[in-house]
Structures are given as structure tokens and as C-alpha cells.
Design a protein around this motif. Structure first.
Motif, PDB file in Angstrom:
ATOM      1  N   UNK A   1      -7.532  41.654 -38.902  1.00 16.07           N
ATOM      2  CA  UNK A   1      -7.754  41.879 -37.482  1.00 16.07           C
ATOM      3  C   UNK A   1      -7.134  43.180 -37.012  1.00 16.07           C
ATOM      4  N   UNK A   2      -6.966  43.301 -35.696  1.00 12.74           N
ATOM      5  CA  UNK A   2      -6.463  44.542 -35.085  1.00 12.74           C
ATOM      6  C   UNK A   2      -5.897  44.218 -33.714  1.00 12.74           C
ATOM      7  N   UNK A   3      -5.443  45.240 -33.022  1.00 19.57           N
ATOM      8  CA  UNK A   3      -4.778  45.043 -31.737  1.00 19.57           C
ATOM      9  C   UNK A   3      -5.323  46.021 -30.707  1.00 19.57           C
ATOM     10  N   UNK A   4      -5.348  45.622 -29.462  1.00 20.60           N
ATOM     11  CA  UNK A   4      -5.711  46.526 -28.368  1.00 20.60           C
ATOM     12  C   UNK A   4      -4.560  46.629 -27.390  1.00 20.60           C
ATOM     13  N   UNK A   5      -4.483  47.782 -26.730  1.00 21.26           N
ATOM     14  CA  UNK A   5      -3.440  48.048 -25.738  1.00 21.26           C
ATOM     15  C   UNK A   5      -4.115  48.614 -24.493  1.00 21.26           C
ATOM     16  N   UNK A   6      -3.859  48.004 -23.344  1.00 23.29           N
ATOM     17  CA  UNK A   6      -4.352  48.502 -22.062  1.00 23.29           C
ATOM     18  C   UNK A   6      -3.142  48.776 -21.165  1.00 23.29           C
ATOM     19  N   UNK A   7      -3.094  49.967 -20.606  1.00 21.68           N
ATOM     20  CA  UNK A   7      -1.955  50.373 -19.797  1.00 21.68           C
ATOM     21  C   UNK A   7      -2.395  50.906 -18.442  1.00 21.68           C
ATOM     22  N   UNK A   8      -1.621  50.574 -17.425  1.00 19.21           N
ATOM     23  CA  UNK A   8      -1.711  51.255 -16.138  1.00 19.21           C
ATOM     24  C   UNK A   8      -0.272  51.429 -15.649  1.00 19.21           C
TER      25      UNK A   8
ATOM     26  N   UNK B   1       1.376  47.769 -15.432  1.00 21.08           N
ATOM     27  CA  UNK B   1       1.125  46.655 -16.342  1.00 21.08           C
ATOM     28  C   UNK B   1       0.634  47.127 -17.703  1.00 21.08           C
ATOM     29  N   UNK B   2       1.065  46.412 -18.743  1.00 21.21           N
ATOM     30  CA  UNK B   2       0.571  46.614 -20.108  1.00 21.21           C
ATOM     31  C   UNK B   2       0.038  45.288 -20.621  1.00 21.21           C
ATOM     32  N   UNK B   3      -1.146  45.311 -21.206  1.00 19.54           N
ATOM     33  CA  UNK B   3      -1.723  44.104 -21.779  1.00 19.54           C
ATOM     34  C   UNK B   3      -2.006  44.339 -23.253  1.00 19.54           C
ATOM     35  N   UNK B   4      -1.433  43.476 -24.083  1.00 24.89           N
ATOM     36  CA  UNK B   4      -1.596  43.548 -25.534  1.00 24.89           C
ATOM     37  C   UNK B   4      -2.457  42.368 -25.972  1.00 24.89           C
ATOM     38  N   UNK B   5      -3.457  42.634 -26.809  1.00 26.25           N
ATOM     39  CA  UNK B   5      -4.274  41.548 -27.351  1.00 26.25           C
ATOM     40  C   UNK B   5      -4.481  41.753 -28.844  1.00 26.25           C
ATOM     41  N   UNK B   6      -4.431  40.636 -29.583  1.00 31.88           N
ATOM     42  CA  UNK B   6      -4.691  40.643 -31.022  1.00 31.88           C
ATOM     43  C   UNK B   6      -6.018  39.934 -31.283  1.00 31.88           C
ATOM     44  N   UNK B   7      -6.827  40.515 -32.177  1.00 30.37           N
ATOM     45  CA  UNK B   7      -8.155  39.986 -32.486  1.00 30.37           C
ATOM     46  C   UNK B   7      -8.271  39.686 -33.972  1.00 30.37           C
ATOM     47  N   UNK B   8      -9.051  38.662 -34.304  1.00 28.61           N
ATOM     48  CA  UNK B   8      -9.319  38.386 -35.707  1.00 28.61           C
ATOM     49  C   UNK B   8     -10.603  39.086 -36.146  1.00 28.61           C
ATOM     50  N   UNK B   9     -11.034  38.834 -37.358  1.00 25.45           N
ATOM     51  CA  UNK B   9     -12.185  39.522 -37.943  1.00 25.45           C
ATOM     52  C   UNK B   9     -13.497  39.136 -37.258  1.00 25.45           C
ATOM     53  N   UNK B  10     -13.472  38.082 -36.477  1.00 26.39           N
ATOM     54  CA  UNK B  10     -14.661  37.650 -35.742  1.00 26.39           C
ATOM     55  C   UNK B  10     -14.632  38.123 -34.291  1.00 26.39           C
TER      56      UNK B  10
END
Length: 341
Positions: free
Chosen positions: A302-309, A312-321
């Protein structure tokens, strides 16, 4: 991609290294090269984080890349961060190695991923021709690619400090029976580490960014296969804690994880699941009882996404699907200046 040579006697405009993404580079007082990357018009930014990936599409690398493309489009990402071990098993053999295109250019093909990639070296990269990944020739082959040992990306809202962690690890210098490493860029290990730590500390001290992010290949805290990196706990962690770093992002362990530091607001975020993962390979984390809190661990790809303003910071982890496995949000107060009465 044209590069304007740097000359100390020129004006500020001549300090710029221009890239096709509107990116520019200047030298910094801290000895680390610095890249300027603009935020979106609303002052926000988003990016993906991926590590330990380059296997010519095998071990689900292509499937992870596909999901990255979908998430990248949804979030309108600004760039991608690679946490190292970019090419397996032994880096690139030269700057002409076909593995570069076969593991990078031909895999990450979706429109949303045609953004700047900021990359650092991992231990597997040092097993090959480490200098090859730093070569400007690769940027001519694929202008998304930018790989340096250590550098800073200033994205206005956030500063991201990329740190070359492989030279810190003792075993790469003491246990060379099975592997050799390309240390041409590290002529004196002690001097290299001392200078790097000084440069990183100075850059962090002077940073006025809303969010401070440090990226390295090796984990500081991890319950994955490799576990904690003691050399980084000793030398790098105190600098991060003392300078209010928000996130330390790494690869090396082929998993996804989120660990909170008990001594500061620092969050340890592992994204090293870009291809081959180690199912069931997990430490019990007993050493974290006083030092940190494990919030999330996943032993698949999987991988990770980062959203910043600004707030606020939002971190999300995703699997292969493409499923969201873990989300975490951090908030900061927006300081307002009031006229004196």
C-alpha cells in the motif's frame, strides 16, 4: 530540462535551477540544497508517500501504482515522496540501467502521477551505483525524477527535510560479507554524519513553516521486520523532538504503520509497502511502552497520502485495493494578529 549553473557572483535570479514543473532550487545557509514548491491557490497541498517499490511491476507494484493514480487524481496531488529502496535488489547498475524505466517510468503512468517525485536513497540503492540515481541524466529520461542524498523542499505551508539515513547504520559498514555498498559520496562517515546532523538541525531551527516534516529511509520507531533504528534514536530523534517536527516519514520496513512519540507531538509514519510486503513479520513492540504508542500497523502492500492546510493535516493509509485502512487528523491553531488597543 534546462539547468542554469549556480555562480556566487550572480544575482538572486541566477541562483535558480529551473525544472519543468515550475520548480526552482537555491542553496541554503544550512548546506542543504533547497527546492521551492508552490502550494495550491487556496494555500493547501497534498502528496503521496511510497517506499520500497522498484521491482519492474512485480509483487503487486503495478497494482499499488494503479491505486496511487486513482487517489492522486481524487486529491489533486502536488507531488510524490519516495522514501527510498527505489530499485531492487541492488539499486541501479548505472545511469543507463533499463531498470529505471522498467520500474519507474513504465509503472507510474497515470496522469495524476505525472508530478514531481522527490526521492532519497535507501540501503538497497547504495548496493548498486548510488551516484546513478543522483545523475541529471535520469531527469532527462523522465523529468519527474529528482533524487538527492539530503535536501529540503519548501512548499510554503510545509518544509520537508530529506535526510540520507543509510550512512548512520553501523551494520552496513561492519557486516559486508553478503553485500557491498557504494560509499563514494561518503568519503568520511564520521564527518559526513556530523555535517548532515548540523545542517538538518540548523535548517529546522530556522524554519518558520506551519508543518515540519522529515523524511528518511530507515524507521526511527517501528514494530516491523527491522524495528527501531538505534543509530537514529541516538543521533536524529533528539533533534526532531527539540525542533517541534510534526511527522517523520520513512520506508525500509515493508509495511504501513503509525506510531506516536510519547515525549513530543512527533508522529512516526512508515510507508514502505510499495511492492514486496512481509506478511506476519511483526515485532511485539515491548520497547514502545514508554517511548511511543502504536496506532496502526498493516503488513501488506500500500501507500500513504498527506493533505495539509494551515490548520489541519490528514494522513491516510491505503491498501493495494485502494481501501482506506487508517486515517488520522492533526490540528493546529491559526494565530491571528490583533491590533493593539
Amino acid at each position: 530540462m534546462a539547468i542554469i549553473p549556480y555562480k556566487k557572483s550572480t544575482t538572486l535570479c541566477s541562483f535558480l535551477f529551473l525544472f519543468s514543473f515550475g520548480l526552482c532550487l537555491v542553496t541554503t545557509f544550512a548546506g542543504l540544497r533547497r527546492f521551492e514548491h508552490p502550494t495550491k491557490e487556496d494555500g493547501s497541498m497534498s502528496f503521496l508517500v511510497l517506499g520500497d517499490w522498484g521491482r519492474r511491476g512485480a509483487f503487486n507494484q503495478s497494482q499499488v501504482a494503479f491505486q496511487m493514480g486513482k487517489v492522486g487524481e481524487k486529491l489533486d496531488i502536488d507531488f510524490v515522496v519516495s522514501t527510498g529502496d527505489n530499485f531492487y535488489d541492488n539499486g541501479l547498475s548505472s545511469e543507463h540501467d533499463a531498470a529505471f524505466e522498467e520500474s519507474f517510468t513504465k509503472i507510474y503512468t497515470q496522469n495524476s502521477l505525472q508530478k514531481q517525485w522527490y526521492s532519497i536513497l535507501g540501503n538497497h540503492d547504495y548496493r548498486g551505483d548510488a551516484e546513478a540515481q543522483l545523475s541529471p541524466l535520469l531527469r532527462k529520461i523522465d523529468n519527474r525524477w529528482l533524487c538527492l542524498r539530503s535536501f529540503v523542499v519548501n512548499a510554503e505551508l510545509a518544509e520537508i527535510f530529506f535526510v540520507d539515513t543509510t550512512p548512520f547504520v553501523n551494520m552496513y559498514f561492519t557486516n559486508t560479507k553478503d553485500h557491498t555498498y557504494d560509499w563514494r559520496g561518503v568519503p568520511s562517515r564520521k564527518a559526513y554524519i556530523q555535517t548532515l546532523l548540523k545542517d538538518v538541525e540548523l535548517a529546522l531551527e530556522k524554519s518558520s513553516a506551519k508543518w515540519k516534516i522529515v523524511v528518511g529511509h530507515h524507521a526511527i520507531r517501528s514494530i516491523g521486520h527491522h524495528g527501531d533504528t538505534q543509530e537514529l534514536i541516538k543521533h536524529l530523534l533528539p533533534i526532531l523532538q527539540a525542533n517541534d517536527v510534526d511527522f517523520y516519514m520513512n520506508g525500509h520496513d515493508h509495511c504501513l504503520e503509525h506510531i506516536s512519540d510519547n515525549k513530543s507531538g512527533l508522529q512516526f509514519l512508515t510507508s514502505g509497502a510499495g511492492s514486496k510486503a512481509w506478511r506476519g513479520d511483526m515485532k511485539n513492540g515491548e520497547g514502545l511502552n514508554k517511548e511511543g504508542q502504536v496506532n496502526f500497523f498493516y503488513d501488506g502492500q500500500g501507500f500513504m497520502s498527506v493533505q495539509l492546510n494551515p490548520t489541519q493535516a490528514e494522513i491516510e493509509f491505503y491498501d493495494v485495493f485502494g481501501n482506506v485502512l487508517h486515517s488520522w487528523t492533526a490540528s493546529k491553531q491559526l494565530l491571528l494578529l490583533h491590533p493593539s488597543i
